[in-house]
Scaffold this motif. Structure first.
Motif, PDB file in Angstrom:
ATOM      1  N   GLU A  43       0.831  -1.205   0.000  1.00 33.49           N
ATOM      2  CA  GLU A  43       0.000   0.000   0.000  1.00 33.49           C
ATOM      3  C   GLU A  43       0.862   1.250   0.000  1.00 33.49           C
ATOM      4  N   VAL A  44       1.920   1.246   0.774  1.00 39.14           N
ATOM      5  CA  VAL A  44       2.825   2.394   0.831  1.00 39.14           C
ATOM      6  C   VAL A  44       3.487   2.597  -0.525  1.00 39.14           C
ATOM      7  N   LYS A  45       3.918   1.512  -1.154  1.00 38.95           N
ATOM      8  CA  LYS A  45       4.568   1.622  -2.468  1.00 38.95           C
ATOM      9  C   LYS A  45       3.593   2.159  -3.508  1.00 38.95           C
ATOM     10  N   SER A  46       2.353   1.720  -3.451  1.00 37.87           N
ATOM     11  CA  SER A  46       1.342   2.208  -4.379  1.00 37.87           C
ATOM     12  C   SER A  46       1.056   3.695  -4.143  1.00 37.87           C
ATOM     13  N   ARG A  51      -0.979   7.024  -6.365  1.00 39.37           N
ATOM     14  CA  ARG A  51      -2.225   6.392  -6.797  1.00 39.37           C
ATOM     15  C   ARG A  51      -3.130   6.130  -5.606  1.00 39.37           C
ATOM     16  N   ALA A  52      -4.271   6.838  -5.552  1.00 40.60           N
ATOM     17  CA  ALA A  52      -5.280   6.610  -4.514  1.00 40.60           C
ATOM     18  C   ALA A  52      -6.511   7.435  -4.851  1.00 40.60           C
ATOM     19  N   SER A  53      -7.645   7.038  -4.280  1.00 38.23           N
ATOM     20  CA  SER A  53      -8.894   7.784  -4.475  1.00 38.23           C
ATOM     21  C   SER A  53      -9.669   7.810  -3.167  1.00 38.23           C
ATOM     22  N   LEU A  54     -10.045   9.013  -2.741  1.00 32.04           N
ATOM     23  CA  LEU A  54     -10.783   9.203  -1.495  1.00 32.04           C
ATOM     24  C   LEU A  54     -12.278   9.420  -1.722  1.00 32.04           C
ATOM     25  N   ILE A  73      -6.949   2.229  -2.801  1.00 36.67           N
ATOM     26  CA  ILE A  73      -5.508   2.252  -3.067  1.00 36.67           C
ATOM     27  C   ILE A  73      -5.258   1.048  -3.962  1.00 36.67           C
ATOM     28  N   PRO A  74      -4.992   1.263  -5.252  1.00 37.41           N
ATOM     29  CA  PRO A  74      -4.856   0.134  -6.175  1.00 37.41           C
ATOM     30  C   PRO A  74      -3.690  -0.776  -5.809  1.00 37.41           C
ATOM     31  N   GLU A  75      -3.787  -2.015  -6.269  1.00 41.10           N
ATOM     32  CA  GLU A  75      -2.727  -2.978  -5.993  1.00 41.10           C
ATOM     33  C   GLU A  75      -1.421  -2.503  -6.609  1.00 41.10           C
ATOM     34  N   GLY A  79       3.808  -6.104  -7.088  1.00 37.13           N
ATOM     35  CA  GLY A  79       3.523  -6.916  -5.909  1.00 37.13           C
ATOM     36  C   GLY A  79       3.285  -8.372  -6.277  1.00 37.13           C
ATOM     37  N   THR A  80       3.488  -9.246  -5.316  1.00 37.59           N
ATOM     38  CA  THR A  80       3.280 -10.677  -5.548  1.00 37.59           C
ATOM     39  C   THR A  80       2.080 -11.124  -4.724  1.00 37.59           C
ATOM     40  N   TRP A  81       2.154 -12.289  -4.144  1.00 37.69           N
ATOM     41  CA  TRP A  81       1.059 -12.791  -3.326  1.00 37.69           C
ATOM     42  C   TRP A  81       0.855 -11.943  -2.081  1.00 37.69           C
ATOM     43  N   THR A  82       1.806 -11.057  -1.765  1.00 37.92           N
ATOM     44  CA  THR A  82       1.695 -10.193  -0.585  1.00 37.92           C
ATOM     45  C   THR A  82       0.876  -8.948  -0.857  1.00 37.92           C
ATOM     46  N   ASN A  83       0.321  -8.787  -2.067  1.00 35.39           N
ATOM     47  CA  ASN A  83      -0.443  -7.597  -2.409  1.00 35.39           C
ATOM     48  C   ASN A  83      -1.670  -7.449  -1.519  1.00 35.39           C
TER      49      ASN A  83
END
Length: 166
Positions: A43-46, A51-54, A73-75, A79-83
């Motif tokens: 989420e922090v990397k995204s 990239r985010a929408s409120l 907050i888009p994926e 990211g891998t399975w930890t997304n």
């Protein structure tokens, strides 16, 4: 956008990620708070990619904890399975006194808690939330009329100054 909001966006060390502009149109903002977020790494990397929408976001107080719902907050692309899930609820980090005060005020008729901005401050993700009261349709029209009148007055003043210089 008000002068105060513009000044806040220019503060050093504050990188704006997302803003809910329509909230100031739809609600009377009574009080604002800055709080931290509990996020996962992806989420922090995204968010760092901007990239985010409120738009559909709201805050709910549950069991002496504040939760941020429906913020998208888009994926993270790499990211891998930890997304993370894009619209999961996220815990807000606030003082207990602030949470209690918000809970009491939000129980009143017509009051809600909405997110206004999502940003990084000193390397930490922060969200600006507001205690707000919904505007009626005529209030929205009145606000638009005042903004339009202010713009026209500013244009007239700047046109007069240009004529004076020439």
């Amino acid at each position: 956008m008000s002068k105060q909001t513009k000044d806040k966006d220019k503060t050093p060390g504050r990188k704006l990620v997302a803003q809910h502009k329509k909230a100031r149109h739809d609600y009377h903002i009574l009080d604002t708070y800055e709080c931290g977020l509990v996020l996962t790494g992806t989420e922090v990397k995204s968010l760092r990619q901007g990239r985010a929408s409120l738009v559909d976001g709201f805050i709910q107080i549950d069991g002496n904890e504040a939760w941020l719902h429906n913020v998208h907050i888009p994926e993270y692309a790499q990211g891998t399975w930890t997304n993370h899930a894009a619209r999961r609820k996220r815990k807000l980090l606030m003082h207990r006194a602030e949470i209690d005060k918000l809970e009491a005020k939000s129980q009143e008729s017509g009051h809600t808690i909405v997110p206004l901005a999502l940003y990084f401050k000193g390397g930490r993700a922060k969200v600006e939330i507001a205690l707000a009261k919904g505007k009626k349709e005529y209030d929205k029209r009145q606000t638009l009329r005042e903004q339009q009148d202010r713009r026209e007055a500013d244009r007239a003043v700047s046109a007069a100054r240009r004529r004076q210089r020439a």
